[in-house]
Design a protein around this motif. Sequence first.
Motif, PDB file in Angstrom:
ATOM      1  N   UNK A   1       0.826  -1.211   0.000  1.00 53.89           N
ATOM      2  CA  UNK A   1       0.000   0.000   0.000  1.00 53.89           C
ATOM      3  C   UNK A   1       0.858   1.258   0.000  1.00 53.89           C
ATOM      4  N   UNK A   2       0.486   2.212  -0.817  1.00 56.65           N
ATOM      5  CA  UNK A   2       1.095   3.538  -0.871  1.00 56.65           C
ATOM      6  C   UNK A   2       2.548   3.513  -1.334  1.00 56.65           C
ATOM      7  N   UNK A   3       3.010   2.367  -1.846  1.00 55.48           N
ATOM      8  CA  UNK A   3       4.378   2.327  -2.361  1.00 55.48           C
ATOM      9  C   UNK A   3       4.409   2.978  -3.736  1.00 55.48           C
ATOM     10  N   UNK A   4       5.397   3.824  -4.010  1.00 48.39           N
ATOM     11  CA  UNK A   4       5.529   4.447  -5.321  1.00 48.39           C
ATOM     12  C   UNK A   4       6.980   4.818  -5.552  1.00 48.39           C
ATOM     13  N   UNK A   5       7.352   4.865  -6.823  1.00 52.98           N
ATOM     14  CA  UNK A   5       8.688   5.352  -7.191  1.00 52.98           C
ATOM     15  C   UNK A   5       8.578   6.724  -7.849  1.00 52.98           C
ATOM     16  N   UNK A   6       7.368   7.271  -7.896  1.00 47.68           N
ATOM     17  CA  UNK A   6       7.155   8.579  -8.522  1.00 47.68           C
ATOM     18  C   UNK A   6       7.403   9.682  -7.501  1.00 47.68           C
ATOM     19  N   UNK A   7       7.401  10.936  -7.992  1.00 49.59           N
ATOM     20  CA  UNK A   7       7.590  12.047  -7.069  1.00 49.59           C
ATOM     21  C   UNK A   7       6.351  12.206  -6.198  1.00 49.59           C
ATOM     22  N   UNK A   8       6.478  12.981  -5.134  1.00 49.07           N
ATOM     23  CA  UNK A   8       5.412  13.060  -4.136  1.00 49.07           C
ATOM     24  C   UNK A   8       4.171  13.761  -4.651  1.00 49.07           C
ATOM     25  N   UNK A   9       4.239  14.439  -5.778  1.00 52.14           N
ATOM     26  CA  UNK A   9       3.049  15.096  -6.313  1.00 52.14           C
ATOM     27  C   UNK A   9       2.210  14.155  -7.149  1.00 52.14           C
ATOM     28  N   UNK A  10       2.749  12.972  -7.478  1.00 51.39           N
ATOM     29  CA  UNK A  10       2.014  12.010  -8.294  1.00 51.39           C
ATOM     30  C   UNK A  10       1.027  11.237  -7.436  1.00 51.39           C
ATOM     31  N   UNK A  11       0.043  10.642  -8.116  1.00 49.69           N
ATOM     32  CA  UNK A  11      -0.951   9.823  -7.415  1.00 49.69           C
ATOM     33  C   UNK A  11      -0.278   8.571  -6.837  1.00 49.69           C
ATOM     34  N   UNK A  12      -0.633   8.254  -5.629  1.00 42.44           N
ATOM     35  CA  UNK A  12      -0.180   6.999  -5.043  1.00 42.44           C
ATOM     36  C   UNK A  12      -1.222   6.559  -4.025  1.00 42.44           C
ATOM     37  N   UNK A  13      -1.340   5.262  -3.794  1.00 39.88           N
ATOM     38  CA  UNK A  13      -2.367   4.794  -2.876  1.00 39.88           C
ATOM     39  C   UNK A  13      -2.446   3.289  -2.854  1.00 39.88           C
ATOM     40  N   UNK A  14      -3.688   2.761  -2.939  1.00 40.09           N
ATOM     41  CA  UNK A  14      -3.922   1.334  -2.742  1.00 40.09           C
ATOM     42  C   UNK A  14      -4.128   0.587  -4.051  1.00 40.09           C
ATOM     43  N   UNK A  15      -3.775   1.193  -5.191  1.00 44.83           N
ATOM     44  CA  UNK A  15      -4.091   0.592  -6.487  1.00 44.83           C
ATOM     45  C   UNK A  15      -3.739  -0.870  -6.620  1.00 44.83           C
ATOM     46  N   UNK A  16      -2.437  -1.195  -6.703  1.00 46.76           N
ATOM     47  CA  UNK A  16      -2.029  -2.588  -6.876  1.00 46.76           C
ATOM     48  C   UNK A  16      -2.171  -3.385  -5.587  1.00 46.76           C
ATOM     49  N   UNK A  17      -2.078  -2.717  -4.443  1.00 47.69           N
ATOM     50  CA  UNK A  17      -2.333  -3.421  -3.184  1.00 47.69           C
ATOM     51  C   UNK A  17      -3.776  -3.904  -3.141  1.00 47.69           C
ATOM     52  N   UNK A  18      -4.709  -3.084  -3.664  1.00 51.14           N
ATOM     53  CA  UNK A  18      -6.111  -3.500  -3.733  1.00 51.14           C
ATOM     54  C   UNK A  18      -6.276  -4.688  -4.675  1.00 51.14           C
ATOM     55  N   UNK A  19      -5.570  -4.661  -5.790  1.00 48.56           N
ATOM     56  CA  UNK A  19      -5.629  -5.782  -6.733  1.00 48.56           C
ATOM     57  C   UNK A  19      -5.168  -7.058  -6.033  1.00 48.56           C
ATOM     58  N   UNK A  20      -4.060  -6.950  -5.335  1.00 49.65           N
ATOM     59  CA  UNK A  20      -3.527  -8.105  -4.601  1.00 49.65           C
ATOM     60  C   UNK A  20      -4.552  -8.631  -3.598  1.00 49.65           C
ATOM     61  N   UNK A  21      -5.136  -7.722  -2.815  1.00 49.47           N
ATOM     62  CA  UNK A  21      -6.109  -8.134  -1.814  1.00 49.47           C
ATOM     63  C   UNK A  21      -7.344  -8.782  -2.415  1.00 49.47           C
TER      64      UNK A  21
END
Length: 642
Positions: free
Chosen positions: A455-475
């Motif tokens: 959850x909330x892991x990203x390699x983008x800069x802090x202004x980019x969207x980040x959240x539960x996207x792939x973590x939600x897919x996994x769950x």
Amino acid sequence: MDTRELTILWVGDSSNDVEQARGAFADRGRPVRFVKASNLAEAGDRLKETVPDLIVTDARLPDGAGAQLLSIEDGEARLPVIIMTDQINEKAAVEVIKAGAMDYLLKNETTLVEMPHIVERSIREWKLLQERREARKSLRQSEARYRFLVENTLDGIFMVEVPSGTCLYLNQRICNIFGYSTEEGQQLTLWDVLSPEEHDTVRRRIDAALSGQRSPDPHQTYTMLRSDGATFPAEVSVSLVRFEQRLVLQGILRDITEQNRLQEQLRHAQKMEAVGTLAAGIAHEFNNLMQAISGYTELLMLNPKLEDAARKKMESIQSATRRASELTRQILIFGRKVENEFRSLGLNHEVRHTFKLLKKALPRMIDIQMNLDPDLEQIKGDPAYLGQMVMNLGINAREAMPEGGRLLIETRNMEIDTASARQMGNLRPGRYVQLTVSDTGHGIPREVRDHIFEPFYTTRDTTSHRGLGLAMVYGIVKEHLGHILCYSEPGLGTTFKIYLPVFRAEEKPEPPLSLPGGNETILLVDDEAFIRNFCEELLRQFGYSVLTVPDGESALAVFSEKQEQIDLVLLDLLMPGMGGKQCLRKMLDMEPSARVIIASGYAPDGELKETLSEGARGFLNKPYDAHQLLTSIRTILDQEPK
């Protein structure tokens, strides 16, 4: 002298020879039983009836040569045989001795008189030969067992001369590990199979061993080199010994590539489980807050005099509350902390529905293509979450293709066998539906791939969207008892493969929408004052009498005093102090037929099932709305008493 009776098979046409031999044995006091045969055929019959200690036979018999009685088994004569002849033939003597005869004698009176001595000597020598034969046989068997174990073990076994590193012995397994044939393995040295960065370390350890230093740990991990140049980790256990006047490192080598992969998979699973547990820990309090916001908003909306403008604002608050509640539920699903009742559905239908949304969400320079199996089997799932899963993968692909590209969504049926299932997180073997989502984006480096489902892991800069996207897919995938794999290389795009088990079941009808009321008395137990106040106001508005208490201890006191008046208890499961589960047990001890509904913002599946099995009549998941609360209460009240 041995006094045991001997049995001798005497094969020949002279009865006088037998009698002379019998007399010689009698003179020496050795009991003997002669079994006579005049030819090979009769000798064969006698051997079927008895097993003599020794055979004495004429060299020439009416139906063949006496040497034919040298019955050979495993390269050795089965019985000791003495051959007698009227005329010595040195060539024939050599041949029959080589064939296994114990002696080749000239038949005369002297020989017959000395027969006891000759027989005793032949039997002694025969026993020695038999002992040697058994020893050789035992040695061959031992060597065969040793070779079988060494050649068929799952580990590599080796012997390396030091300090040269010449390989003196490699078993078949170690040749297979390194990718060499047996012939190629015989030409190898230690330095051919050891990764270059390990050479200095190994030389230092060999020098230390030669100087008499003991290694603190004989088990070491090294990077080894296969025949194709690929490296792999290996656990090596060695000892220094002297063998055939050489100093030799002998040891065992085990390829631990798969072991490391499984350990990493376990660490990853434990990390995901920890994150899920942490997320679930805040769910109860968060849902309590959402319950208060949602509940009071509903109370305001029940006012028929509410102005339209205010009603629209209330509806916006309700919509935001539902979205917040859904986020909490997504967190719980990610951590696999909730249990859903899924239904049979077609994944293709959900993909097509999501496709329409993706066309609006993705820029036009991304070409979305679908290749769906028309005969796709049904799965057991929640359509909303499966649609969200596909949407999240599509959004992830959009982020990977800022300049445009292609997004391909495919489905197909497949059979997963036991070996493949074990590689996929120990899935159950059987029929699965495979969903593949591929993009032509910039790809994912390996060091990032290990974290993409966090959850909330990203390699983008802090202004980019980040959240539960792939973590939600996994769950969602795990909640559907499936498995997800990610294949990606920088510059080569990314492919997600999702495996969902096939399932068929009847759909359940949707419950009717209504707001039922009543005139019964309800005991409301909750540690949050705003929830007690909202529920009390709502229930009184629909005709119920309400008693409220903040904890389990107070609930038991009121229930003990007024249980004849109380028709139903609405009991929060997670409270400070006694807690809902213990409170439920004590209430049921006082009144086994008590109607109790438990409520919670988060209840682990095992705890929830246990509480229901102990006597609770129903469960309400916070935040619940007015319809859910009133319907559940009415349903339980209308049930027959237990």
